[in-house]
Design a protein around this motif. Structure first.
Motif, PDB file in Angstrom:
ATOM      1  N   HIS A  10       0.853  -1.188   0.000  1.00  0.00           N
ATOM      2  CA  HIS A  10       0.000   0.000   0.000  1.00  0.00           C
ATOM      3  C   HIS A  10       0.885   1.233   0.000  1.00  0.00           C
ATOM      4  O   HIS A  10       2.104   1.145   0.158  1.00  0.00           O
ATOM      5  CB  HIS A  10      -0.902  -0.007   1.236  1.00  0.00           C
ATOM      6  N   VAL A  11       0.234   2.376  -0.136  1.00  0.00           N
ATOM      7  CA  VAL A  11       0.975   3.635  -0.126  1.00  0.00           C
ATOM      8  C   VAL A  11       1.107   4.069   1.323  1.00  0.00           C
ATOM      9  O   VAL A  11       0.126   4.138   2.048  1.00  0.00           O
ATOM     10  CB  VAL A  11       0.221   4.692  -0.953  1.00  0.00           C
TER      11      VAL A  11
ATOM     12  N   ARG B  43       1.340   6.522   4.235  1.00  0.00           N
ATOM     13  CA  ARG B  43       0.816   7.890   4.360  1.00  0.00           C
ATOM     14  C   ARG B  43       1.321   8.574   5.626  1.00  0.00           C
ATOM     15  O   ARG B  43       0.790   9.582   6.027  1.00  0.00           O
ATOM     16  CB  ARG B  43      -0.709   7.841   4.367  1.00  0.00           C
TER      17      ARG B  43
ATOM     18  N   GLU C 135       4.372  13.573   5.622  1.00  0.00           N
ATOM     19  CA  GLU C 135       3.907  14.652   4.756  1.00  0.00           C
ATOM     20  C   GLU C 135       4.644  14.598   3.409  1.00  0.00           C
ATOM     21  O   GLU C 135       5.873  14.597   3.378  1.00  0.00           O
ATOM     22  CB  GLU C 135       4.215  15.982   5.474  1.00  0.00           C
TER      23      GLU C 135
ATOM     24  N   ARG D 293       5.036   9.433  -0.414  1.00  0.00           N
ATOM     25  CA  ARG D 293       4.065   8.348  -0.634  1.00  0.00           C
ATOM     26  C   ARG D 293       4.748   7.110  -1.228  1.00  0.00           C
ATOM     27  O   ARG D 293       4.490   6.722  -2.344  1.00  0.00           O
ATOM     28  CB  ARG D 293       2.945   8.823  -1.579  1.00  0.00           C
TER      29      ARG D 293
ATOM     30  N   TRP E 191       5.625   3.145  -1.777  1.00  0.00           N
ATOM     31  CA  TRP E 191       4.894   1.863  -1.720  1.00  0.00           C
ATOM     32  C   TRP E 191       5.616   0.950  -0.737  1.00  0.00           C
ATOM     33  O   TRP E 191       6.814   0.716  -0.869  1.00  0.00           O
ATOM     34  CB  TRP E 191       4.838   1.202  -3.090  1.00  0.00           C
TER      35      TRP E 191
ATOM     36  N   PHE F 104       8.348  -1.998  -1.099  1.00  0.00           N
ATOM     37  CA  PHE F 104       7.601  -2.970  -1.891  1.00  0.00           C
ATOM     38  C   PHE F 104       8.371  -3.385  -3.144  1.00  0.00           C
ATOM     39  O   PHE F 104       8.243  -4.509  -3.624  1.00  0.00           O
ATOM     40  CB  PHE F 104       6.240  -2.378  -2.285  1.00  0.00           C
TER      41      PHE F 104
ATOM     42  N   GLU G 227       8.552  -6.844  -5.560  1.00  0.00           N
ATOM     43  CA  GLU G 227       8.325  -6.809  -7.004  1.00  0.00           C
ATOM     44  C   GLU G 227       9.535  -7.339  -7.769  1.00  0.00           C
ATOM     45  O   GLU G 227       9.398  -8.169  -8.665  1.00  0.00           O
ATOM     46  CB  GLU G 227       8.016  -5.381  -7.449  1.00  0.00           C
TER      47      GLU G 227
ATOM     48  N   PRO H  30       2.143  -8.787 -11.641  1.00  0.00           N
ATOM     49  CA  PRO H  30       2.754  -7.919 -12.659  1.00  0.00           C
ATOM     50  C   PRO H  30       1.704  -7.144 -13.468  1.00  0.00           C
ATOM     51  O   PRO H  30       2.012  -6.112 -14.047  1.00  0.00           O
ATOM     52  CB  PRO H  30       3.550  -8.888 -13.536  1.00  0.00           C
ATOM     53  N   GLN H  31       0.478  -7.682 -13.504  1.00  0.00           N
ATOM     54  CA  GLN H  31      -0.551  -6.998 -14.291  1.00  0.00           C
ATOM     55  C   GLN H  31      -1.672  -6.507 -13.389  1.00  0.00           C
ATOM     56  O   GLN H  31      -2.837  -6.484 -13.786  1.00  0.00           O
ATOM     57  CB  GLN H  31      -1.091  -7.948 -15.360  1.00  0.00           C
ATOM     58  N   GLN H  32      -1.282  -6.100 -12.203  1.00  0.00           N
ATOM     59  CA  GLN H  32      -2.248  -5.645 -11.213  1.00  0.00           C
ATOM     60  C   GLN H  32      -3.174  -4.561 -11.768  1.00  0.00           C
ATOM     61  O   GLN H  32      -4.384  -4.625 -11.598  1.00  0.00           O
ATOM     62  CB  GLN H  32      -1.460  -5.076 -10.027  1.00  0.00           C
ATOM     63  N   GLN H  33      -2.581  -3.610 -12.455  1.00  0.00           N
ATOM     64  CA  GLN H  33      -3.366  -2.507 -13.025  1.00  0.00           C
ATOM     65  C   GLN H  33      -4.415  -3.021 -13.986  1.00  0.00           C
ATOM     66  O   GLN H  33      -5.542  -2.545 -14.012  1.00  0.00           O
ATOM     67  CB  GLN H  33      -2.424  -1.582 -13.806  1.00  0.00           C
ATOM     68  N   LEU H  34      -3.994  -3.987 -14.809  1.00  0.00           N
ATOM     69  CA  LEU H  34      -4.906  -4.517 -15.824  1.00  0.00           C
ATOM     70  C   LEU H  34      -6.041  -5.268 -15.160  1.00  0.00           C
ATOM     71  O   LEU H  34      -7.176  -5.260 -15.626  1.00  0.00           O
ATOM     72  CB  LEU H  34      -4.155  -5.453 -16.780  1.00  0.00           C
TER      73      LEU H  34
ATOM     74  N   TYR I 165      -7.235  -4.653 -12.105  1.00  0.00           N
ATOM     75  CA  TYR I 165      -8.139  -3.677 -11.480  1.00  0.00           C
ATOM     76  C   TYR I 165      -9.010  -2.991 -12.524  1.00  0.00           C
ATOM     77  O   TYR I 165     -10.179  -2.709 -12.290  1.00  0.00           O
ATOM     78  CB  TYR I 165      -7.334  -2.628 -10.703  1.00  0.00           C
TER      79      TYR I 165
END
Lengths: 324, 602
Positions: B167-168, B170, B173, B176, B178, B205, B209, B236-240, B242
């Motif tokens: 996760h990012v 936080r 300040e 961000r 990973w 992270f 990876e 590797p294709q997490q974005q795809l 989602y």
């Protein structure tokens, strides 16, 4: 007779050896036939276009093709991009994925590439040519509508707003404006006080915002149609201590914009999907090489994010692309 | 085999059959040889191919497991590091005194300096206030851990190691990064009260990876990590996934235990290998595409096909060559046998060469031909003997009749006191028989033959009361030769009985003996009645009969000459009705042994 058998065996062995050698040599030639797809973007920078590059690399790995990535250092360097396309033609790559930095000026060279026999896929920013294989990018009219939706959601149905567009008359600006005004026409309570053009420069946007807020102290929100406009407007509002008073509905997700959103300067952002542009650009380029029919236009979609949903797993990667 | 081939080929088009004689040894050998070997090759090819492809999936799965074993160990080490750090904090967090906190901070600074992959260590109080961060930055005032699930879980269950998916972060300040987090509860005495705090170790992270993307499962295969709820830790294709462009069979994976399975996913066959990761509820999943692994198999397939094609062509050529080699001597034998079939028995022994079987066959054939020739010669000589004895019998039949008539004439002359006639005729008769017998010799001198004819003419002239005259004209050279005996007498007899006897005027018989064209010619011409042309033809064609008819004697002579001297010799007749007949007897020149000088003196 026995001698004859020996000769037969010998000849057979020779033939088998020849066959073996033949096979192994064909293997080598197969190895060399890897396809190369060239991705030329508007500008090499570490956010939006770097994510496009990541998408292209992901597709390249998945479909086993080589990806070459290129782009000028400055988005305004149209001639630089033209010469990069020409280099790709000379290089003889198998397909070209291009984010056109100019709607008109890239047409001749892109058509030249098409005439040279390579599929050309346009991503993000379209080109004024019917000859391209496909356009993959955000449906800007739809993105404009989402800006309108978010405005109603965050500010309400009765409000006074200004619209911060970027370059008057450019295709994307016109489409986003069209979508936005199409949405808010259903809400008569939304009153547009000013239509502003920042010419894609944050400083101009900042100045224009100061002016419009000074002229209209009762203004409720400013809707920004691109990243430069959003950042400039956010700086102006933070500087004027109008945080939360004058709400900002912005576009794209640069680190600056995210930071402003966490500080509640920006209420929501319509974000695009650059990863998918890169990925689908390469995927469809490969399909075009293999003569598979591909759609003429592909919408990679847009999302509205705000402070509450930006850290959800499905949005995190969109908002905070991690780049090596 | 042969029958089967015939059966198959019977169905083949006629044209093909015509161009390729199926029943020949060569074609049978070619076909059966090729068929057997090609069949064997195809079976071996199929066998190799199937065993190869069966193994391929298994091999692929086990090699994927091996590759992933290493990746799992690396990932486990990575998690273990975080756990060790959390243990370190837990054991050193005895109290919250400023000195102790400073010591802990120093220790963490050292650890973080050593471990570049650890991004942050943070300690929160039970109220969610930040107690300590290392490295220290401006904390983000907008962010509160109190509402976060992980914080609540850690406080509720401080002993457990709680891993948080990537996760990012936080915490600070404007920063961000990973991270992957591990949370641990801390038992702390704070301001005199026992409290539960939380420690958080954030690791970069990109390490996970890098660790996963480094693993290669073929050029398209990949590794991903999910937790037991199916949340993606890394893909590797997490974005795809989602954004819905890709799907992953996560639901199936979380239900399964460790191991490999093969499935068809979106039309592609792939091997999925699952590994549990120790210390956590994560699973590492390897996906490799069967298709890609089988690129080798495709090469292997084309290799097998190449070999099969090469092999088949070669086998056909080789079997044609071999069969021709085998059938060639047989064909040669066949050709020679064909000559024999056409009646040519003069081939002396075929050449005995080639393979053993053919040699034996040739020998047997030679033996057979020799035997046939022997038998044929035997038959020919037997036939000749038979005919000779027939002729002899015929000749023997003539003589008694003639003798009876002659003796009758002698008796008649004796009664008429014609003593001179009696003695003349008796002397002639004696000469006649002496020569007839001639000690059983078949071949006699020309002079004797002439004498024999003369004796006969003398007797007949008396018997026919000078009804004819005769002349004998012998070329001097002719005396030096020999002849078959008794060739003239039957011709003369014929001339008298069937020529002279049938005319009113006085007959003339002319006998000439001379040499012409290297042949000895006896010519008997008369001025008798002549022979009708149709009768003339019959003479040499009719079978010899016992009945004394025209030409029996003539034919007899002709046959005997041919039997003795060969078919180019014999008798020819020219005759014209009411003009006369000329008969030519042609025999080869055979000089007498003593040069014929004795003849002159006799």
């Amino acid at each position: 007779m026995k001698k004859l058998h020996k000769i037969t065996a010998l000849i057979l062995i020779l033939i088998l050896t020849a066959a073996l050698l033949g096979c192994s040599s064909t293997d080598l030639t197969v190895e060399e036939e890897r396809l190369t797809i060239k991705v030329i973007v508007k500008m090499q920078e570490p956010t939006f276009w770097a994510v496009v590059h990541m998408g292209a690399i992901a597709a390249g790995k998945e479909f086993n093709v080589d990806i070459e990535y290129d782009g000028p250092t400055n988005e305004k360097d149209i001639d630089g991009q033209i010469s990069m396309v020409r280099d790709a033609i000379d290089e003889g790559v198998d397909a070209l994925v291009l984010a056109a930095s100019d709607y008109q000026k890239l047409v001749p060279v892109a058509e030249e590439a098409k005439a040279a026999g390579m599929p050309v896929i346009i991503i993000d920013s379209n080109l004024n040519s019917e000859k391209m294989d496909s356009f993959i990018g955000t449906d800007n009219v739809d993105a404009g509508r989402k800006l309108g939706e978010s405005l109603i959601d965050k500010v309400g149905e009765n409000c006074k707003i200004a619209v911060m567009s970027f370059v008057k008359g450019t295709a994307t600006a016109v489409q986003r404006e069209e979508g936005f005004f199409d949405k808010i026409k259903d809400y008569p309570g939304v009153q547009v006080l000013a239509m502003l053009y920042c010419n894609s420069q944050a400083a101009i946007a900042q100045q224009l915002t100061r002016e419009v807020v000074a002229a209209n102290p009762d203004i409720d929100a400013i809707v920004c149609l691109n990243a430069y406009g959003t950042v400039g407007t956010a700086y102006a509002i933070a500087e004027l201590n109008k945080t939360g008073e004058v709400k900002i509905i912005g576009f794209d997700s640069t680190p600056e914009e995210i930071s402003f959103m966490e500080k509640d300067v920006i209420q929501s952002l319509v974000i695009q999907n650059p990863f998918n542009m890169g990925y689908l650009g390469v995927k469809y380029a490969l399909d075009a090489i293999n003569n598979i029919k591909i759609p003429k236009t592909v919408n990679t979609g847009s999302e509205v994010i705000d402070k509450d949903n930006m850290y959800l797993p499905e949005n995190q990667k969109l908002v905070f692309p991690f780049i090596d | 085999m042969r029958r089967r081939i015939k059966l198959v080929l019977r169905k083949a088009p006629k044209a093909v059959r015509r161009s390729f004689r199926i029943s020949s040894i060569q074609s049978i050998i070619t076909l059966s040889f090729s068929a057997v070997i090609i069949l064997a090759m195809i079976m071996v090819g199929i066998g190799l191919y199937s065993s190869f492809s069966e193994n391929a999936e298994g091999n692929a799965a086990s090699s994927a497991q091996q590759i992933m074993d290493q990746a799992t160990i690396n990932l486990e080490n990575y998690l273990k590091t975080m756990m060790e750090i959390s243990d370190l904090i837990r054991t050193n967090m005895i109290d919250s005194s400023p000195e102790n906190m400073q010591n802990l901070d120093d220790m963490l600074s050292l650890t973080l300096e050593l471990r570049a992959d650890i991004v942050t260590v943070a300690i929160y109080t039970g109220n969610g206030n930040v107690m300590l961060t290392n490295p220290g930055h401006d904390t983000d005032s907008n962010y509160s851990v109190l509402q976060q699930d992980w914080f609540k879980q850690t406080i509720d269950n401080p002993e457990a190691y709680l891993f948080q998916p990537p996760h990012v972060q936080r915490l600070f300040e404007g920063r961000r990064p990973w991270v992957v987090s591990m949370c641990r509860g801390l038992d702390v005495e704070y301001l005199g009260r026992d409290e539960t705090w939380a420690a958080m170790v954030d690791m970069n992270f990109s390490v996970i990876e890098e660790l996963c993307s480094r693993v290669s499962l073929g050029s398209r295969g990949y590794i991903y990590v999910v937790d037991k709820y199916g949340n993606i830790i890394y893909h590797p294709q997490q974005q795809l996934i989602y954004s819905g462009l890709k799907e992953e069979s996560i639901d199936e994976v979380i239900e399964r235990e460790q191991g490999s399975f093969v499935d068809d996913f979106q039309g592609e066959r792939r091997i999925t290998t699952i590994k549990n990761i120790q210390y956590s509820d994560w699973k590492m999943v390897g996906v490799s595409y069967v298709d890609e692994l089988f690129e080798n198999q495709r090469d292997f397939t084309s290799f097998i096909i190449y070999i099969l094609i090469f092999g088949i062509v070669f086998v056909i050529l080789a079997s044609i060559f071999l069969s021709s080699k085998i059938s060639k001597p047989i064909k040669r034998l066949e050709n020679q046998m064909n000559r024999v079939e056409k009646g040519d028995f003069d081939i002396d022994n075929l050449e005995v060469k080639g393979e053993d079987e053919v040699k034996r066959l040739t020998k047997a054939f030679n033996l057979m031909i020799a035997r046939i020739k022997q038998l044929m010669n035997q038959i020919i000589s037997e036939q000749e003997e038979k005919r000779k004895s027939e002729f002899n019998a015929l000749q023997a039949q003539i003589n008694p009749h003639f003798l009876y008539n002659t003796l009758d004439s002698i008796i008649w002359m004796n009664e008429n006191q014609n003593h001179q006639g009696v003695s003349e005729m008796t002397a002639a008769l004696a000469r006649f028989f002496r020569i007839s017998i001639s000690k059983g010799n078949e071949i006699i001198d020309v002079a004797d033959e002439i004498e024999h004819a003369r004796s006969y003419l003398v007797i007949q002239k008396i018997r026919y009361k000078n009804k004819f005259d005769y002349t004998i004209d012998v070329q001097e050279q002719a005396y030096k030769h020999e002849t078959l005996k008794l060739v003239l007498q039957p011709i003369i007899e014929n001339a008298i009985y069937h020529g002279i006897n049938k005319i009113q005027e006085k007959g003339e018989i002319k006998i000439e003996v001379f040499i012409q064209n290297e042949q000895l010619i006896f010519r008997v011409s008369d001025n008798g009645f002549g022979i009708k042309p149709e009768r003339l033809k019959e003479i040499f064609e009719s079978e010899p009969t016992k009945k004394r008819t025209l030409g029996v004697g003539l034919k007899n002579v002709h046959e005997r000459i041919k039997l003795t001297y060969g078919s180019e010799y014999g008798v020819d007749i020219e005759s014209e009705i009411e003009v006369g007949t000329t008969v030519n007897i042609r025999i080869p020149l055979t000089p007498t042994q003593n040069g014929g000088n004795d003849e002159k003196t006799t």
